[in-house]
Design a protein around this motif. Structure first.
Motif, PDB file in Angstrom:
ATOM      1  N   ILE A   1       0.836  -1.207   0.000  1.00  0.00           N
ATOM      2  CA  ILE A   1       0.000   0.000   0.000  1.00  0.00           C
ATOM      3  C   ILE A   1       0.867   1.253   0.000  1.00  0.00           C
ATOM      4  O   ILE A   1       0.591   2.219  -0.720  1.00  0.00           O
ATOM      5  N   ALA A   2       1.939   1.226   0.791  1.00  0.00           N
ATOM      6  CA  ALA A   2       2.844   2.376   0.842  1.00  0.00           C
ATOM      7  C   ALA A   2       3.505   2.604  -0.515  1.00  0.00           C
ATOM      8  O   ALA A   2       3.619   3.756  -0.968  1.00  0.00           O
ATOM      9  N   MET A   3       3.919   1.532  -1.174  1.00  0.00           N
ATOM     10  CA  MET A   3       4.550   1.669  -2.483  1.00  0.00           C
ATOM     11  C   MET A   3       3.564   2.195  -3.520  1.00  0.00           C
ATOM     12  O   MET A   3       3.911   3.042  -4.345  1.00  0.00           O
ATOM     13  N   ILE A   4       2.336   1.723  -3.482  1.00  0.00           N
ATOM     14  CA  ILE A   4       1.315   2.208  -4.410  1.00  0.00           C
ATOM     15  C   ILE A   4       1.100   3.706  -4.212  1.00  0.00           C
ATOM     16  O   ILE A   4       0.984   4.466  -5.172  1.00  0.00           O
ATOM     17  N   SER A   5       1.066   4.136  -2.961  1.00  0.00           N
ATOM     18  CA  SER A   5       0.896   5.558  -2.662  1.00  0.00           C
ATOM     19  C   SER A   5       2.048   6.377  -3.240  1.00  0.00           C
ATOM     20  O   SER A   5       1.832   7.439  -3.838  1.00  0.00           O
ATOM     21  N   ILE A   6       3.254   5.878  -3.089  1.00  0.00           N
ATOM     22  CA  ILE A   6       4.433   6.580  -3.628  1.00  0.00           C
ATOM     23  C   ILE A   6       4.346   6.637  -5.154  1.00  0.00           C
ATOM     24  O   ILE A   6       4.584   7.687  -5.763  1.00  0.00           O
ATOM     25  N   TYR A   7       3.988   5.517  -5.791  1.00  0.00           N
ATOM     26  CA  TYR A   7       3.875   5.497  -7.246  1.00  0.00           C
ATOM     27  C   TYR A   7       2.816   6.471  -7.733  1.00  0.00           C
ATOM     28  O   TYR A   7       2.995   7.148  -8.741  1.00  0.00           O
ATOM     29  N   ARG A   8       1.710   6.556  -7.016  1.00  0.00           N
ATOM     30  CA  ARG A   8       0.644   7.494  -7.410  1.00  0.00           C
ATOM     31  C   ARG A   8       1.132   8.939  -7.342  1.00  0.00           C
ATOM     32  O   ARG A   8       0.805   9.760  -8.207  1.00  0.00           O
ATOM     33  N   LYS A   9       1.900   9.266  -6.306  1.00  0.00           N
ATOM     34  CA  LYS A   9       2.445  10.620  -6.177  1.00  0.00           C
ATOM     35  C   LYS A   9       3.395  10.931  -7.324  1.00  0.00           C
ATOM     36  O   LYS A   9       3.374  12.034  -7.885  1.00  0.00           O
ATOM     37  N   ILE A  10       4.220   9.957  -7.691  1.00  0.00           N
ATOM     38  CA  ILE A  10       5.160  10.152  -8.798  1.00  0.00           C
ATOM     39  C   ILE A  10       4.392  10.353 -10.102  1.00  0.00           C
ATOM     40  O   ILE A  10       4.700  11.261 -10.889  1.00  0.00           O
ATOM     41  N   ILE A  11       3.392   9.534 -10.329  1.00  0.00           N
ATOM     42  CA  ILE A  11       2.579   9.647 -11.541  1.00  0.00           C
ATOM     43  C   ILE A  11       1.897  11.012 -11.593  1.00  0.00           C
ATOM     44  O   ILE A  11       1.878  11.677 -12.626  1.00  0.00           O
ATOM     45  N   LYS A  12       1.344  11.439 -10.468  1.00  0.00           N
ATOM     46  CA  LYS A  12       0.662  12.744 -10.404  1.00  0.00           C
ATOM     47  C   LYS A  12       1.645  13.868 -10.738  1.00  0.00           C
ATOM     48  O   LYS A  12       1.309  14.795 -11.485  1.00  0.00           O
TER      49      LYS A  12
END
Length: 117
Positions: free
Chosen positions: A85-96
């Motif tokens: 979940i933490a990694m998904i959150s980080i990836y979403r921030k990078i994508i954004k």
């Protein structure tokens, strides 16, 4: 006792999503030696007892329990899930961040193209 520990080793390894070879590497033994531990055919787990507990982040008591227990298994899975979940959150921030940069670049390109006309 070896069968109990072997079954627990297999469950713990699968909960951590590790291969036998990965666990064996942590223990500095061959994959086949580790496989024998999981099958309960080897007593060498006693030599590696503390390291096994460190690798799987469990207490020695947990390793020798007849039934490892759903709570221990779930705690291992929860840790893995929290990491996911933490990694998904980080990836979403990078994508954004990149999406915003793309929008900025589109605006700049649009502005530059107007200057050419």
């Amino acid at each position: 006792m070896n069968i109990i520990i072997g079954n627990n080793l297999k469950m713990l390894r699968k909960a951590k999503n590790m291969s036998q070879e990965e666990v064996a590497d942590h223990l500095n033994i061959s994959q086949s030696a580790y496989a024998r531990m999981e099958r309960g055919e080897s007593t060498s787990c006693a030599i590696h007892f503390n390291k096994i507990c460190q690798v799987f982040e469990i207490t020695p008591e947990d390793l020798v329990k007849k039934e490892l227990g759903i709570a221990t298994y779930e705690s291992l899975m929860n840790t893995e899930r929290q990491t996911e979940i933490a990694m998904i959150s980080i990836y979403r921030k990078i994508i954004k961040k990149y999406e915003l940069e793309i929008e900025d670049l589109k605006t700049i390109i649009k502005y530059l193209n107007k200057g050419k006309n």
